[in-house]
Structure formats: structure tokens, C-alpha cells
Motif scaffolding. Structure first.
Motif, PDB file in Angstrom:
ATOM      1  N   ASP A  21       0.742  -1.271  -0.162  1.00 58.04           N
ATOM      2  CA  ASP A  21       0.197  -0.168  -0.031  1.00 58.04           C
ATOM      3  C   ASP A  21       0.943   1.173  -0.018  1.00 58.04           C
ATOM      4  O   ASP A  21       2.130   1.134   0.511  1.00 58.04           O
TER       5      ASP A  21
ATOM      6  N   GLN B  21       0.672   3.717   1.819  1.00 57.42           N
ATOM      7  CA  GLN B  21       0.784   4.043   3.063  1.00 57.42           C
ATOM      8  C   GLN B  21       2.256   3.307   3.645  1.00 57.42           C
ATOM      9  O   GLN B  21       3.032   3.983   4.471  1.00 57.42           O
TER      10      GLN B  21
ATOM     11  N   LEU C 139     -10.461   4.523  10.057  1.00 60.20           N
ATOM     12  CA  LEU C 139      -9.796   3.669   8.906  1.00 60.20           C
ATOM     13  C   LEU C 139     -10.941   2.853   8.134  1.00 60.20           C
ATOM     14  O   LEU C 139     -10.741   2.585   6.981  1.00 60.20           O
TER      15      LEU C 139
ATOM     16  N   ILE D 159     -11.824   4.781   5.441  1.00 59.52           N
ATOM     17  CA  ILE D 159     -11.084   4.964   4.308  1.00 59.52           C
ATOM     18  C   ILE D 159     -11.501   3.759   3.388  1.00 59.52           C
ATOM     19  O   ILE D 159     -11.571   4.198   2.225  1.00 59.52           O
TER      20      ILE D 159
ATOM     21  N   PHE E 251      -6.129   7.076  14.022  1.00 59.39           N
ATOM     22  CA  PHE E 251      -6.232   5.892  13.359  1.00 59.39           C
ATOM     23  C   PHE E 251      -6.115   4.717  14.485  1.00 59.39           C
ATOM     24  O   PHE E 251      -5.399   4.994  15.482  1.00 59.39           O
TER      25      PHE E 251
ATOM     26  N   THR F 206       0.099   7.659  10.004  1.00 54.08           N
ATOM     27  CA  THR F 206      -1.090   8.721  10.111  1.00 54.08           C
ATOM     28  C   THR F 206      -0.881   9.504   9.329  1.00 54.08           C
ATOM     29  O   THR F 206      -1.743  10.285   8.730  1.00 54.08           O
TER      30      THR F 206
ATOM     31  N   SER G 177       0.707   9.388   6.548  1.00 55.30           N
ATOM     32  CA  SER G 177       0.631   8.667   5.214  1.00 55.30           C
ATOM     33  C   SER G 177      -1.088   8.646   5.048  1.00 55.30           C
ATOM     34  O   SER G 177      -1.400   8.794   3.906  1.00 55.30           O
ATOM     35  N   TYR G 178      -1.729   7.862   5.789  1.00 49.64           N
ATOM     36  CA  TYR G 178      -3.121   7.810   5.692  1.00 49.64           C
ATOM     37  C   TYR G 178      -3.865   9.143   5.445  1.00 49.64           C
ATOM     38  O   TYR G 178      -4.777   9.193   4.555  1.00 49.64           O
ATOM     39  N   THR G 179      -3.635  10.285   6.175  1.00 49.21           N
ATOM     40  CA  THR G 179      -4.108  11.444   6.009  1.00 49.21           C
ATOM     41  C   THR G 179      -3.855  11.983   4.521  1.00 49.21           C
ATOM     42  O   THR G 179      -4.681  12.400   3.890  1.00 49.21           O
TER      43      THR G 179
ATOM     44  N   THR H 275      -3.156  10.318   1.873  1.00 50.26           N
ATOM     45  CA  THR H 275      -3.957   9.533   0.817  1.00 50.26           C
ATOM     46  C   THR H 275      -5.260   9.727   0.881  1.00 50.26           C
ATOM     47  O   THR H 275      -5.930   9.726  -0.447  1.00 50.26           O
TER      48      THR H 275
END
Length: 252
Positions: free
Chosen positions: A7, A9, A152, A155, A186, A200, A202-204, A206
């Protein structure tokens, strides 16, 4: 074992640690040169080292998976000692990504699905979506009674809706996920605090990029550009930056 398609992230975290592993060598070299030959040479070495490590990080797109035998032994030991939803989620992810055991991974996650653990549910839905089973993935999310309060899960739900071309719905879900993440963060996946911090970010990033994609489709180019920028500033590696396609025009 072949290359694992991580992924974004996870890839970002790998790339950052790759950068640090190279840059720390140049830092030590710079300190030695500064002590032995003066600050000018030390600073020059530091700059060269930073640029070298950064360029290598940008070019690095693949990372070899861990050794199959040692990974299997470690997995077997962990799962016998710890059967929490977190351990099950990690075990299933390794089955899927490292060993290509799709059926076993899905069956294992479905066995523990009634725990309603957000990380476990998100892992299951993500795998189902990767296997081009969006309806099954959607029902997996919707069965979780806490899905609307877990960033999560939202997402993954946004990814599913995007896959199904339900762009306005995906936008609402992504925006709600961002709002929740700012308040509660998350779910922890068992990593150390620094890695969790990087994940965190990276998730934000994306989520912002996904919102940008959705707004491009709905022709709201101003908002699309805004979210691409908000995502980009969270990525240290500019090779992961996104922008509006050159043929798209928008009004600022």
C-alpha cells in the motif's frame, strides 16, 4: 519470493526508513569531517549526503519481502501466543501479501469478524476489494456497528465507493474520515509510536489525494487542487506527490 505490492501508506514508511538508513551514515561522516578538517567540509558532506539519500529514496519503489521460512516461523509463533484481533489482522495480511494465500486470509478474518474490531474489519474489506469483490467488501463494512465512527473503516468504505463510481458518496465518507482522524486518530496496528505517526501522516495524505481524485471527476477542480496540495505537504518524498493533469483546467 516475488516483489510485494505494498500500500502507498506502507511504501511511504519503508521509503522514509530507507532514507534514514542512508542519511545517518552521511551524518556520521559529516561529523567526523567537521571534527577532523573543519566545518566547511563537514557541511558540504552533510548537504551531499542529504541530496544523495533523498534521490535514492525517490527512486526506490520496491522493497524485498522478508524471508519466507523465517516469516512463517515467526507468524506461527505469534499466532499461538496471541489471538487478539490485532494479531489476527497482521497474520492475515502476511498470508495475503507475502504468501498469496487469499482464501486462507479471508477465511481467517471472517472467522473473527464478529469481534467487530475496526482493524480486522478494515483488513478483510480491503482484501475483498483488492480481489474485485466490492459488494462483499461493502457488506463487510456495513455489518460493523461502529463503522461510521472509525476513520480507517471509512477510508476503506471511501475506496469501495470510489471503485463503484459513487463519487459524491465517496467524498462525504472521506471528509468524515478526515474529521474523525483529527479527533481520535487511526487504530494502532502494533507498531512503535514513530512508525504509527508516519502511518497517520500517510493515511491522511492518501485521503486528501483520494478526495482530489473524486473532485476531479465531479469537475470541482479548485477543491481537487486544494486536496492534492494538502496531501502533498504530508509526503516528504515528492515522487509521491499528486497534481491535476496538465490537460485539466480549473478556476482558482
Amino acid at each position: 519470493m516475488g516483489q510485494v505490492k505494498y500500500d502507498l501508506q506502507v511504501l511511504y514508511v519503508y521509503k522514509l526508513y530507507y532514507f534514514f538508513s542512508i542519511f545517518i551514515f552521511f551524518i556520521l561522516t559529516s561529523l567526523f569531517l567537521c571534527w577532523r578538517f573543519g566545518p566547511l567540509l563537514g557541511v558540504f558532506s552533510f548537504v551531499i549526503g542529504f541530496c544523495t539519500a533523498y534521490l535514492l529514496m525517490m527512486r526506490k519503489q520496491n522493497f524485498p519481502p522478508p524471508d519466507k521460512k523465517s516469516t512463517a516461523q515467526k507468524m506461527a509463533k505469534e499466532i499461538t501466543q496471541d489471538s487478539t484481533p490485532l494479531a489476527i489482522s497482521r497474520f492475515a495480511s502476511q498470508l495475503y501479501f507475502y504468501f498469496s494465500e487469499t482464501r486462507q486470509a479471508i477465511a481467517l478474518l471472517e472467522k473473527y469478524q464478529n469481534t467487530n474490531d475496526p482493524l480486522l474489519c478494515a483488513t478483510l474489506a480491503d482484501i475483498l476489494l483488492r480481489e474485485d469483490r466490492p459488494k462483499h467488501a461493502l457488506s463487510t463494512i456495513m455489518k460493523n456497528p461502529t463503522f461510521y465512527s472509525e476513520p480507517l473503516l471509512l477510508i476503506i468504505l471511501g475506496n469501495i465507493l470510489q471503485h463503484m463510481n459513487k463519487w459524491p458518496d465517496a467524498i462525504k465518507i472521506y471528509e468524515h474520515s478526515l474529521a474523525l482522524a483529527q479527533k481520535s486518530g487511526f487504530p494502532h496496528n502494533g507498531t512503535d509510536k514513530f512508525t504509527q505517526f508516519l502511518l497517520t501522516l500517510s493515511y491522511t495524505a492518501t485521503i486528501h489525494h483520494s478526495l482530489g481524485d473524486c473532485y476531479v471527476v465531479t469537475r470541482d477542480y479548485t477543491k481537487a487542487n486544494k486536496h492534492y496540495i494538502l496531501g502533498n505537504i504530508r509526503f516528504f518524498d515528492i515522487s509521491l506527490w499528486r497534481k491535476l493533469k496538465s490537460h485539466v483546467t480549473y478556476t482558482a
